[in-house]
Design a protein around this motif. Structure first.
Motif, short mmCIF file in Angstrom:
data_model
loop_
_atom_site.label_atom_id
_atom_site.label_comp_id
_atom_site.label_asym_id
_atom_site.label_seq_id
_atom_site.Cartn_x
_atom_site.Cartn_y
_atom_site.Cartn_z
N GLY A 101 0.80 -1.22 0.00
CA GLY A 101 0.00 0.00 0.00
C GLY A 101 0.83 1.27 0.00
N ALA A 102 2.13 1.14 0.17
CA ALA A 102 3.01 2.31 0.11
C ALA A 102 3.23 2.70 -1.34
CB ALA A 102 4.35 2.00 0.76
N ASP A 103 3.43 3.97 -1.59
CA ASP A 103 3.78 4.42 -2.94
C ASP A 103 5.29 4.31 -3.09
OD1 ASP A 103 1.15 4.94 -3.32
OD2 ASP A 103 1.36 7.10 -3.60
N ARG A 104 5.72 3.69 -4.19
CA ARG A 104 7.14 3.48 -4.42
C ARG A 104 7.50 3.96 -5.81
NH1 ARG A 104 10.30 -1.98 -5.56
NH2 ARG A 104 12.41 -1.20 -5.28
N TYR A 105 8.56 4.74 -5.88
CA TYR A 105 9.09 5.25 -7.15
C TYR A 105 10.54 4.82 -7.22
CZ TYR A 105 4.88 8.03 -6.79
OH TYR A 105 3.59 8.42 -6.66
N TYR A 106 10.89 4.06 -8.25
CA TYR A 106 12.22 3.45 -8.31
C TYR A 106 12.78 3.52 -9.72
CZ TYR A 106 15.78 -0.22 -8.26
OH TYR A 106 16.93 -0.92 -8.39
N ASP A 107 14.04 3.93 -9.83
CA ASP A 107 14.76 3.95 -11.10
C ASP A 107 15.95 3.00 -10.97
OD1 ASP A 107 15.72 4.61 -13.62
OD2 ASP A 107 16.80 6.36 -12.89
N ALA A 108 15.92 1.91 -11.73
CA ALA A 108 16.97 0.90 -11.62
C ALA A 108 18.32 1.42 -12.09
CB ALA A 108 16.58 -0.34 -12.42
N ARG A 109 18.33 2.34 -13.06
CA ARG A 109 19.60 2.84 -13.58
C ARG A 109 20.38 3.62 -12.52
NH1 ARG A 109 21.31 7.50 -15.52
NH2 ARG A 109 19.25 8.43 -15.54
N THR A 110 19.70 4.53 -11.84
CA THR A 110 20.38 5.34 -10.82
C THR A 110 20.37 4.67 -9.45
OG1 THR A 110 18.36 6.56 -10.30
CG2 THR A 110 19.84 7.50 -11.97
N GLY A 111 19.42 3.76 -9.23
CA GLY A 111 19.32 3.08 -7.95
C GLY A 111 18.51 3.84 -6.92
N LEU A 112 17.98 5.02 -7.28
CA LEU A 112 17.19 5.79 -6.31
C LEU A 112 15.82 5.16 -6.15
CD1 LEU A 112 17.94 9.56 -6.88
CD2 LEU A 112 18.77 8.06 -5.10
N ASP A 113 15.38 5.06 -4.90
CA ASP A 113 14.12 4.42 -4.55
C ASP A 113 13.43 5.31 -3.52
OD1 ASP A 113 12.07 2.61 -4.24
OD2 ASP A 113 13.25 1.18 -3.09
N VAL A 115 10.19 5.79 -1.23
CA VAL A 115 9.07 5.09 -0.65
C VAL A 115 8.29 6.10 0.20
CG1 VAL A 115 8.34 3.21 0.87
CG2 VAL A 115 10.34 2.93 -0.61
N VAL A 116 6.98 6.23 -0.09
CA VAL A 116 6.15 7.21 0.60
C VAL A 116 5.02 6.46 1.31
CG1 VAL A 116 4.76 9.29 0.37
CG2 VAL A 116 6.66 8.89 -1.20
N ILE A 117 4.95 6.65 2.61
CA ILE A 117 3.86 6.12 3.42
C ILE A 117 3.11 7.32 3.98
CG2 ILE A 117 5.04 3.95 3.90
CD1 ILE A 117 5.82 5.04 6.63
N PRO A 118 1.91 7.14 4.55
CA PRO A 118 1.15 8.32 5.00
C PRO A 118 1.87 9.24 5.98
CG PRO A 118 -0.29 6.43 4.89
CD PRO A 118 1.11 5.93 4.62
N SER A 119 2.80 8.73 6.77
CA SER A 119 3.44 9.58 7.78
C SER A 119 4.77 10.18 7.34
CB SER A 119 3.66 8.79 9.07
OG SER A 119 4.52 7.69 8.81
N LYS A 120 5.44 9.59 6.32
CA LYS A 120 6.75 10.10 5.93
C LYS A 120 7.17 9.52 4.59
CE LYS A 120 9.52 6.55 8.26
NZ LYS A 120 10.62 6.33 9.18
N ALA A 121 8.29 10.02 4.09
CA ALA A 121 8.91 9.47 2.88
C ALA A 121 10.36 9.12 3.20
CB ALA A 121 8.86 10.48 1.74
N MET A 122 10.87 8.12 2.49
CA MET A 122 12.25 7.68 2.68
C MET A 122 12.90 7.55 1.32
SD MET A 122 11.20 4.75 5.37
CE MET A 122 9.68 4.52 4.47
N LEU A 123 14.15 7.95 1.21
CA LEU A 123 14.88 7.85 -0.04
C LEU A 123 16.06 6.90 0.15
CD1 LEU A 123 15.08 8.99 -2.96
CD2 LEU A 123 16.67 10.68 -2.07
N PHE A 124 16.13 5.89 -0.72
CA PHE A 124 17.18 4.88 -0.65
C PHE A 124 18.02 4.92 -1.91
CE2 PHE A 124 13.57 3.25 1.72
CZ PHE A 124 14.13 2.84 2.91
N ASN A 125 19.25 4.43 -1.81
CA ASN A 125 20.07 4.16 -2.98
C ASN A 125 20.31 2.66 -2.99
OD1 ASN A 125 22.10 3.75 -4.91
ND2 ASN A 125 22.99 5.76 -4.53
N LYS A 126 19.58 1.96 -3.86
CA LYS A 126 19.67 0.50 -3.91
C LYS A 126 21.03 0.04 -4.43
CE LYS A 126 15.48 -0.69 -2.68
NZ LYS A 126 15.11 -1.65 -1.69
#
Length: 185
Positions: A101-113, A115-126
């Motif tokens: 149910g979380a919104d996820r936006y991911y680009d495999a080329r750059t590795g940026l991911d 993840v947005v949940i109702p209380s916060k967003a998190m940015l990862f480098n996969k």
């Protein structure tokens, strides 16, 4: 004999001239190297300033912990690709399907991911396997609203009860129009 004396004079003159030129030449080279290094440094600084000025962040500012900021351009409720501005660069992140149910936006080329949940967003480098930013919130979220996620838009807000009496009291139904709750047999 005249030729020998003339050759000796020319040799002595050229030796003296060569020594003087060689003594001055290294000084000229270091001066020119310092000047060219300064010019290159100034040009590099100007280019970096120009590059930073060329990519101005657009979108909504999200403040994260540890003083980090990211900017999100696009509508999370309907857009399939968001533009995330992180550390001076813009990244196009396409939406990914999730089962949580979380919104996820991911680009495999750059590795940026993102993840947005109702209380916060998190940015990862996969690609690096690390979290870049955590606890990111927009100004509305800091004021108490939920994140503008697609999953959150499909649910009723947590602050509104599902069974609410409409304003003005319960709706009155005319007596002749009332139906029995018992099933007909």
């Amino acid at each position: 004999m005249k030729h020998l004396v003339l050759a000796a004079c020319i040799g002595a003159f050229s030796l003296t001239t060569a020594t003087a030129v060689m003594a001055q030449e290294p000084a000229k080279k270091t001066t020119s190297k310092k000047a060219s290094t300064k010019k290159k440094a100034a040009a590099g600084t100007a280019a970096a300033a120009g590059a930073a000025a060329a990519v101005t962040p657009n979108g909504e500012k999200w403040q994260c912990e540890l003083g980090n900021n990211l900017y999100i351009a696009g509508d999370m409720l309907r857009d399939e690709v968001l533009t995330v501005h992180w550390q001076g660069k813009d990244y196009k992140l396409p939406r990914q399907a999730t089962v949580t149910g979380a919104d996820r936006y991911y680009d495999a080329r750059t590795g940026l991911d993102l993840v947005v949940i109702p209380s916060k967003a998190m940015l990862f480098n996969k690609n690096l396997g690390q979290r870049l930013a955590d606890d990111c919130q927009s100004a509305a979220m800091q004021a108490g609203a939920a994140a503008p996620t697609q999953a959150g838009g499909l649910r009723a807000p947590a602050t509104t009860p599902l069974l609410v009496t409409p304003p003005g009291g319960p709706t009155q139904v005319p007596e002749g129009a009332q139906q029995s709750a018992a099933p007909k047999q």
